[in-house]
Design a protein around this motif. Structure first.
Motif, PDB file in Angstrom:
ATOM      1  N   LEU A   1     -20.384  19.946   9.440  1.00 26.32           N
ATOM      2  CA  LEU A   1     -19.000  18.682   8.836  1.00 26.32           C
ATOM      3  C   LEU A   1     -18.982  18.822   9.631  1.00 26.32           C
ATOM      4  N   ALA A   2     -17.670  17.561  10.470  1.00 21.80           N
ATOM      5  CA  ALA A   2     -16.705  17.627  11.196  1.00 21.80           C
ATOM      6  C   ALA A   2     -15.569  17.281  10.147  1.00 21.80           C
ATOM      7  N   LEU A   3     -14.792  18.556   9.674  1.00 14.17           N
ATOM      8  CA  LEU A   3     -13.490  17.992   9.197  1.00 14.17           C
ATOM      9  C   LEU A   3     -12.526  16.362   9.592  1.00 14.17           C
ATOM     10  N   GLN A   4     -13.001  15.986   8.949  1.00 13.06           N
ATOM     11  CA  GLN A   4     -11.963  14.051   9.267  1.00 13.06           C
ATOM     12  C   GLN A   4     -11.438  13.956   8.163  1.00 13.06           C
ATOM     13  N   PRO A   5     -10.687  14.775   7.241  1.00 13.04           N
ATOM     14  CA  PRO A   5     -10.614  13.911   5.685  1.00 13.04           C
ATOM     15  C   PRO A   5      -9.103  12.473   5.973  1.00 13.04           C
ATOM     16  N   TRP A   6      -9.292  12.078   5.251  1.00 10.43           N
ATOM     17  CA  TRP A   6      -8.885  10.577   4.538  1.00 10.43           C
ATOM     18  C   TRP A   6      -6.879  11.271   4.879  1.00 10.43           C
ATOM     19  N   THR A   7      -6.323  10.286   5.478  1.00 13.02           N
ATOM     20  CA  THR A   7      -4.987  11.233   5.306  1.00 13.02           C
ATOM     21  C   THR A   7      -4.132  10.050   4.659  1.00 13.02           C
ATOM     22  N   ALA A   8      -4.187   9.085   3.601  1.00 14.11           N
ATOM     23  CA  ALA A   8      -3.942   8.317   2.807  1.00 14.11           C
ATOM     24  C   ALA A   8      -3.843   7.698   1.791  1.00 14.11           C
ATOM     25  N   LEU A   9      -3.795   7.906   0.581  1.00 17.51           N
ATOM     26  CA  LEU A   9      -4.311   6.546  -0.549  1.00 17.51           C
ATOM     27  C   LEU A   9      -3.627   5.811  -0.713  1.00 17.51           C
TER      28      LEU A   9
ATOM     29  N   SER B   1       0.750  -1.384   0.153  1.00 17.05           N
ATOM     30  CA  SER B   1      -0.217  -0.051   0.415  1.00 17.05           C
ATOM     31  C   SER B   1       0.666   1.560   0.248  1.00 17.05           C
ATOM     32  N   SER B   2       0.872   2.064  -0.479  1.00 22.61           N
ATOM     33  CA  SER B   2       1.561   3.588  -0.824  1.00 22.61           C
ATOM     34  C   SER B   2       0.492   4.586   0.000  1.00 22.61           C
ATOM     35  N   GLN B   3       1.038   5.143   1.226  1.00 18.13           N
ATOM     36  CA  GLN B   3       0.672   6.174   1.646  1.00 18.13           C
ATOM     37  C   GLN B   3       0.821   7.602   2.076  1.00 18.13           C
ATOM     38  N   GLY B   4      -0.168   8.373   1.948  1.00 18.28           N
ATOM     39  CA  GLY B   4      -0.087   9.426   1.556  1.00 18.28           C
ATOM     40  C   GLY B   4       1.007  10.057   2.388  1.00 18.28           C
ATOM     41  N   SER B   5       1.452  11.473   1.562  1.00 21.53           N
ATOM     42  CA  SER B   5       1.379  12.515   2.563  1.00 21.53           C
ATOM     43  C   SER B   5       1.302  13.021   3.785  1.00 21.53           C
ATOM     44  N   ARG B   6       2.133  14.149   4.871  1.00 21.11           N
ATOM     45  CA  ARG B   6       1.514  13.973   5.994  1.00 21.11           C
ATOM     46  C   ARG B   6       0.631  15.431   5.692  1.00 21.11           C
ATOM     47  N   LEU B   7      -0.754  15.270   5.674  1.00 25.23           N
ATOM     48  CA  LEU B   7      -1.549  16.104   5.975  1.00 25.23           C
ATOM     49  C   LEU B   7      -1.532  17.745   5.981  1.00 25.23           C
ATOM     50  N   GLY B   8      -1.210  18.666   6.210  1.00 23.42           N
ATOM     51  CA  GLY B   8      -1.644  19.597   5.850  1.00 23.42           C
ATOM     52  C   GLY B   8      -2.835  20.784   5.182  1.00 23.42           C
TER      53      GLY B   8
ATOM     54  N   ALA C   1      -6.962  15.815  -3.590  1.00 23.76           N
ATOM     55  CA  ALA C   1      -7.352  16.934  -3.827  1.00 23.76           C
ATOM     56  C   ALA C   1      -8.760  17.156  -2.929  1.00 23.76           C
ATOM     57  N   PHE C   2      -8.602  17.641  -2.000  1.00 15.08           N
ATOM     58  CA  PHE C   2     -10.193  17.911  -1.202  1.00 15.08           C
ATOM     59  C   PHE C   2     -11.207  18.932  -2.111  1.00 15.08           C
ATOM     60  N   PRO C   3     -11.852  19.183  -1.685  1.00 13.02           N
ATOM     61  CA  PRO C   3     -13.011  20.518  -2.000  1.00 13.02           C
ATOM     62  C   PRO C   3     -11.876  21.583  -1.506  1.00 13.02           C
ATOM     63  N   ASP C   4     -12.570  23.078  -2.261  1.00  8.36           N
ATOM     64  CA  ASP C   4     -11.443  23.859  -1.561  1.00  8.36           C
ATOM     65  C   ASP C   4     -12.136  24.300  -0.690  1.00  8.36           C
ATOM     66  N   LEU C   5     -13.355  23.638  -0.123  1.00  7.82           N
ATOM     67  CA  LEU C   5     -14.159  24.640   1.119  1.00  7.82           C
ATOM     68  C   LEU C   5     -12.762  24.009   2.212  1.00  7.82           C
ATOM     69  N   ALA C   6     -12.331  22.964   2.275  1.00  4.09           N
ATOM     70  CA  ALA C   6     -11.726  22.565   3.086  1.00  4.09           C
ATOM     71  C   ALA C   6     -10.621  23.202   3.827  1.00  4.09           C
ATOM     72  N   SER C   7     -10.366  23.548   2.411  1.00  4.83           N
ATOM     73  CA  SER C   7      -8.301  23.804   2.323  1.00  4.83           C
ATOM     74  C   SER C   7      -7.489  23.460   2.906  1.00  4.83           C
ATOM     75  N   LEU C   8      -7.662  22.084   2.067  1.00  2.55           N
ATOM     76  CA  LEU C   8      -5.906  21.157   2.964  1.00  2.55           C
ATOM     77  C   LEU C   8      -5.315  20.669   1.378  1.00  2.55           C
ATOM     78  N   GLU C   9      -4.372  20.418   1.685  1.00  3.93           N
ATOM     79  CA  GLU C   9      -2.797  19.833   0.654  1.00  3.93           C
ATOM     80  C   GLU C   9      -3.697  18.375   0.662  1.00  3.93           C
ATOM     81  N   PRO C  10      -3.283  18.851  -0.165  1.00  2.34           N
ATOM     82  CA  PRO C  10      -3.932  16.810  -1.397  1.00  2.34           C
ATOM     83  C   PRO C  10      -2.920  15.618   0.067  1.00  2.34           C
ATOM     84  N   ILE C  11      -3.611  14.887  -0.923  1.00  2.00           N
ATOM     85  CA  ILE C  11      -2.506  13.419  -0.082  1.00  2.00           C
ATOM     86  C   ILE C  11      -2.364  12.654  -2.001  1.00  2.00           C
ATOM     87  N   LYS C  12      -1.059  12.130  -1.519  1.00  2.00           N
ATOM     88  CA  LYS C  12      -0.630  10.882  -2.421  1.00  2.00           C
ATOM     89  C   LYS C  12      -0.008   9.602  -2.246  1.00  2.00           C
ATOM     90  N   ALA C  13       0.048   8.737  -3.582  1.00  2.00           N
ATOM     91  CA  ALA C  13       0.104   7.467  -3.043  1.00  2.00           C
ATOM     92  C   ALA C  13       1.096   7.058  -4.826  1.00  2.00           C
TER      93      ALA C  13
END
Length: 729
Positions: free
Chosen positions: A568-576, A114-121, A681-693
């Motif tokens: 909405l409680a912002l609880q995003p995925w932390t990895a792909l 499994s490929s883990q995404g980068s640290r969420l910011g 990439a997350f919706p613009d409203l969330a203002s979160l950095e993207p995650i990757k694999a």
């Protein structure tokens, strides 16, 4: 000529290396076989006696040379494998995994890693009204800012303050803008080059090939098929009286139009036809809450336009948007129309234990409270299914200059405040205190009879309302309090009694016009007798000092207002996570979908946009078309990403032109290696950095070569620039 060469070689088993009359070695690297010739080869394999062993070696990809007397020692390559069918079934993948040849290594490449995404910011913000641009590279992610009014922002991946430095995938720079353009499908010039392979402007001309010239077929030459560039407007909910400035994201045209039924002008709003920016006119009427829905069309070029929806709402109470994300200690400030506000409360369905409202200010925040959580579906499916609810905040509001007033003053009590002198921040202390209440009192004349206050207890109070003056003139004011007190008239401090104990203060000759005047009285008691008495002297009292009577004191009549939104409680995925970190695929073959694995925890925010960025070995041009969600090598599709994040790997057969242009690799099959990052990439409203694999993708040519010796005598019967053709003697 190419088909004829292959046919003669297949029928006569011609060696591809021999000596001409001058004694020079000639190497003929036979290229891609014609499908009809492959069928003929299969027929010959079944009927020609004595060739079974060699055919077996060919199918197995054997690299061993068969020693035969009388054949020169300089061995050569011969086509030794056939095109695999473009099957989607998993059996195709399974058969590949069982092979352990040095050529494919499927058993190692298709691991279950499994490929883990980068640290969420959190994404950075751009100053002012600038737009945030995002560039997704093969290994890293960068951002830049672009001026809101700039036409160069749309379709741009990286910009400076004046221009676009790099267009996003699927866009190219033309006349200072990034436009969405597609090359004519399947077009090649007379030299066999695709549009991507042309070197503009040298290869751009009017020479026709397949009915079109490069100037007509290719985007880089000024042709191609130009399609509209998408854009959006944010859904905006504002408080009445707020400044209005709503702009398209991003600006794509110099001419915008509205649908006939748009009601902007009915509510004092207008749109700049050149920029698409909506603003409020200076004389906008304040005629109550409203919500409008308009269709805006951007005319981007002759015959090229794009239409999108614009929603603007204004109400007495708002929080800026119809959907609110809450994370950590995030606070959403209540936007309120002018006037007095009090008694804010919130209710949600499903119940949200973590959402709190400040009863005095209306600001919303997320607490650490836990409890059963539900979810809510939204019109925007990219944020649906999150932990959250549909919420309504209610409050009492009194508009300024409202003639609906009632007798009495409104007093707030703080029961956990203990001071002799009224603190300067009493208003904020009342807002933050958990031991407060509000009552309407008939006058400001107390002696141990404060509402709901025990005798001798410590407290502070703040009473607000209006003083009605019938006759204009000079008035004197007096206050007696135990302990400290302050009195404000029309926002000005007129009486200030500090310190402990009973005391009196007076103010002479305050000029007041007839009408209503803002009145505020503050007082704190540190214990003992509780005294607060306000009196005045002037024309309305026949110049006699008296307590201010009840008929002269008023408070604003309040109306219930409310704001509706989705929290909405912002609880995003932390990895792909994908089951496979590396795959190999043969030209013309389609692999089973590489599916994105869902987290086991429910209610998490999933990325709403996926992109695959790659670097190529050997160095070839790789692009990802953002509009088509498709990855291309030298303009040929090799993969596609579904809206759910699954990846379909299927290099088109026409990619053979790229393989043919690559130098030979000895007896190995030609291959193109792509080192890729899959960005989410997350919706613009969330203002979160993207995650990757990470994904390692190997594209294999659909032919390979083995070394063979054939005991025959040959003579050259024809030659061309590509290869020498031989005939058995």
């Amino acid at each position: 000529m190419r088909t004829l060469v292959s046919l003669v070689c297949l029928l006569h088993f011609v060696p591809v290396s021999a000596s001409d009359d001058c004694g020079n070695d000639i190497l003929d690297l036979l290229q891609r076989p014609n499908p009809d010739m492959m069928k003929l080869l299969a027929k010959l394999e079944e009927n020609i006696e004595g060739l079974k062993a060699e055919v077996t070696e060919l199918r197995a990809g054997s690299q061993a040379a068969v020693p035969t007397p009388g054949v020169p020692k300089n061995n050569s390559l011969f086509q030794g494998c056939r095109t695999r069918s473009s099957r989607k079934l998993a059996t195709n993948q399974a058969s590949a995994q069982k092979r352990h040849t040095a050529e494919e290594h499927h058993g190692q490449n298709l691991t279950q890693a499994s490929s883990q995404g980068s640290r969420l910011g959190v994404l950075p913000s751009c100053p002012g009204s600038n737009l945030l641009l995002k560039k997704y590279g093969a290994t890293s992610f960068t951002t830049s800012c672009c001026a809101e009014s700039g036409l160069y922002c749309a379709g741009c991946a990286r910009a400076d303050s004046q221009s676009c430095l790099e267009c996003a995938g699927g866009f190219l720079s033309r006349e200072g803008k990034c436009i969405s353009c597609a090359d004519s499908a399947g077009w090649t010039n007379v030299d066999g080059k695709t549009c991507v392979q042309l070197a503009a402007p040298n290869d751009c001309n009017d020479v026709k090939s397949r009915g079109k010239s490069s100037n007509e077929a290719c985007c880089k030459c000024g042709g191609g098929i130009v399609s509209p560039t998408p854009f959006t407007y944010p859904s905006v909910h504002l408080a009445l009286g707020s400044a209005v400035h709503v702009s398209p994201s991003a600006r794509t045209a110099s001419r915008y139009s509205l649908n006939e039924g748009c009601e902007l002008v009915d509510h004092g709003l207008t749109m700049d036809g050149a920029t698409g920016i909506v603003t409020a006119s200076a004389d906008r009427p304040q005629n109550g809450a409203f919500s409008i829905n308009c269709a805006v069309t951007a005319h981007q070029a002759p015959g090229v336009s794009y239409e999108t929806a614009m929603r603007i709402g204004m109400d007495y109470l708002s929080f800026g948007a119809p959907v609110l994300f809450f994370s950590g200690s995030t606070t959403k400030t209540a936007q309120k129309a002018a006037g007095q506000w009090k008694d804010f409360s919130v209710m949600c369905a499903p119940t949200l234990h973590w959402l709190q409202v400040n009863s005095a200010t209306g600001d919303l925040s997320r607490s650490a409270a836990s409890g059963a959580s539900g979810a809510v579906g939204t019109e925007d499916t990219t944020v649906g299914g999150q932990d959250g609810g549909i919420c309504i905040v209610k409050a009492q509001h009194s508009a300024p200059n409202d003639d609906s007033r009632e007798q009495g003053m409104t007093c707030e009590y703080c029961r956990d405040c203990s001071f002799c002198t009224v603190p300067a921040d009493l208003t904020s202390r009342l807002s933050s205190s958990t031991l407060t209440d509000s009552v309407v009192v008939p006058d400001i004349y107390f002696f141990n009879n404060f509402s709901n206050v025990a005798a001798g207890s410590k407290f502070c109070t703040r009473c607000v309302g209006y003083l009605f003056i019938k006759w204009r003139g000079y008035y004197n004011f007096y206050i007696i309090s135990n302990d400290g007190s302050r009195t404000y008239l029309d926002g000005q401090l007129v009486l200030d009694k500090a310190g402990c104990g009973v005391g009196q203060r007076s103010e002479e000759e305050v000029w007041l016009e007839a009408g209503y005047h803002d009145l505020e009285v503050q007082m704190c008691s540190g214990g003992g007798n509780q005294v607060l008495q306000l009196s005045y002297y002037g024309p309305d009292t026949d110049h006699v000092r008296i307590p201010i009577p009840q008929f002269a004191l008023f408070h604003a009549a309040f109306t219930e207002r409310q704001a509706r939104f989705v929290a909405l409680a912002l609880q995003p995925w932390t990895a792909l996570t994908y089951k496979m970190a590396a795959v190999s695929v043969t030209l013309g073959e389609q692999l089973p979908l590489l599916n994105l694995e869902e987290p086991t925890q429910q209610g998490l925010l999933k990325p709403s946009f996926f992109k695959v960025s790659c670097s190529s070995t050997p160095s070839l041009k790789y692009d990802f078309d953002d509009l088509l969600s498709m990855g291309l090598v030298e303009g040929y599709p090799v993969l596609e990403v579904t809206p759910e994040g699954s990846i379909a790997v299927s290099p088109v057969p026409a990619l053979s032109a790229v393989f043919d242009s690559l130098p030979g690799t000895g007896s190995d099959r030609k291959r193109i290696s792509l080192a890729c990052s899959i960005w989410g990439a997350f919706p613009d409203l969330a203002s979160l950095e993207p995650i990757k694999a990470s994904l390692q993708l190997t594209l294999l040519d659909d032919i390979c070569w083995v070394k063979k010796r054939v005991a025959k005598n040959y003579t050259v019967i024809s030659m061309n620039s590509e290869a020498a053709l031989y005939h058995a003697a």
